[in-house]
Design an enzyme around this catalytic site. Sequence first.
Site, PDB file in Angstrom:
ATOM      1  N   ASP A   7      27.983  17.168  44.624  1.00  0.00           N
ATOM      2  CA  ASP A   7      27.282  16.755  43.398  1.00  0.00           C
ATOM      3  C   ASP A   7      25.782  16.573  43.600  1.00  0.00           C
ATOM      4  O   ASP A   7      25.005  16.649  42.643  1.00  0.00           O
ATOM      5  CB  ASP A   7      27.864  15.426  42.912  1.00  0.00           C
ATOM      6  CG  ASP A   7      27.772  14.348  43.996  1.00  0.00           C
ATOM      7  OD1 ASP A   7      28.297  14.571  45.103  1.00  0.00           O
ATOM      8  OD2 ASP A   7      27.142  13.299  43.751  1.00  0.00           O
TER       9      ASP A   7
ATOM     10  N   ARG B 107      31.038  24.466  50.848  1.00  0.00           N
ATOM     11  CA  ARG B 107      31.234  23.553  49.713  1.00  0.00           C
ATOM     12  C   ARG B 107      29.899  22.896  49.320  1.00  0.00           C
ATOM     13  O   ARG B 107      29.178  22.382  50.156  1.00  0.00           O
ATOM     14  CB  ARG B 107      32.241  22.484  50.112  1.00  0.00           C
ATOM     15  CG  ARG B 107      32.508  21.420  49.035  1.00  0.00           C
ATOM     16  CD  ARG B 107      31.724  20.158  49.294  1.00  0.00           C
ATOM     17  NE  ARG B 107      32.178  19.047  48.460  1.00  0.00           N
ATOM     18  CZ  ARG B 107      31.532  17.889  48.371  1.00  0.00           C
ATOM     19  NH1 ARG B 107      30.435  17.677  49.036  1.00  0.00           N
ATOM     20  NH2 ARG B 107      31.986  16.939  47.601  1.00  0.00           N
TER      21      ARG B 107
ATOM     22  N   THR C 288      26.024   9.172  51.460  1.00  0.00           N
ATOM     23  CA  THR C 288      24.851   9.811  50.853  1.00  0.00           C
ATOM     24  C   THR C 288      23.760   8.775  50.600  1.00  0.00           C
ATOM     25  O   THR C 288      24.065   7.604  50.398  1.00  0.00           O
ATOM     26  CB  THR C 288      25.305  10.423  49.502  1.00  0.00           C
ATOM     27  OG1 THR C 288      26.150  11.520  49.787  1.00  0.00           O
ATOM     28  CG2 THR C 288      24.155  10.865  48.634  1.00  0.00           C
TER      29      THR C 288
ATOM     30  N   GLY D 260      29.497   9.152  46.114  1.00  0.00           N
ATOM     31  CA  GLY D 260      30.939   9.021  45.987  1.00  0.00           C
ATOM     32  C   GLY D 260      31.599  10.382  46.062  1.00  0.00           C
ATOM     33  O   GLY D 260      31.048  11.318  46.659  1.00  0.00           O
TER      34      GLY D 260
END
Length: 292
Positions: free
Chosen positions: A198, A195, A167, A218
Amino acid sequence: MRKRIAIIAHGGAGGLNYPRRRKSGLNKAVKAGYEILRQGGSSLDAVEAAAIILEDTKIFNAGTGSYFNLTGDVEMDASVMTSELNFGAVGIIRDVRNPISVARMVMEKTDHLLLCGENAIKFARFMGMGYHDPKTKEKEHIWRRKKAKCESNYFKKIGDFTDLYGTIGAVAIDQHGLVAVATSSGGINLRLPGRVGDTPVIGAGTYADRHGGASATGHGEQIMRHLIALRAVTFMAKMPAKQAGKKTIDYATKFGCRCGIIGLNKKGEVLCINNTKAMSWCYIKNGRLRSF
Ligand code: ASP
């Protein structure tokens, strides 16, 4: 007028494969963002410009070069937030070149915070964003290799398959002391279709308030559980940025949350820390560039 401009960016908290390509993408991104800040531009413009460069750089897991989901599609997440608590995000968006710009449009052109799926794509088209295929040969190859190793009990073991966090994120502070954060992701390799990670969840992958801003990378499920970006900014309200980073990562480690975080507080102090194998990052502060 404040003069303490700064910008920091990360390219994910997984391993450091292709370090040269990572470094050059990150350097280019922070330089572009810093130039905007130097000319008196806003931190929001700076982080968007930096994020666009990173989304367009195929080595990272965002925009073009995003990881594939279990069925071989690319579904992307992105968000932006400012220290004035403005926020905009998109979840599981497909077929656009720069999800970060769609997230900014959600923030600036709608009353909402988060648009997902097909309707996020329709919104992007309505706002003038054309079709773009973000798939690359390189990421398809990784997908094929990893998919071949999938077992029947895969769904409960996704963590074991996802060491490649890539990311991207950027945090900047402008001459007016306003902080902005941008985070953009192709999610995790082989995730289930639908899905959402975050990255577009306020307080998880992205957060900013008058004390500063932070972007996390992460294992998204764990980052969401522990609201890592919000936690980092909350600590920055009480202590120097470096110490706030240490506190956040100690907390994350205690709860088995594998992540990396970058941030800036309202004084322009840098937070940059991870508990994963590595994290690629780069920042410019006081005119000086530093990178991993
Ligand atoms: N945080 C991202 C996610 O779980 C993955 C990454 O950082 O690369 O969606």
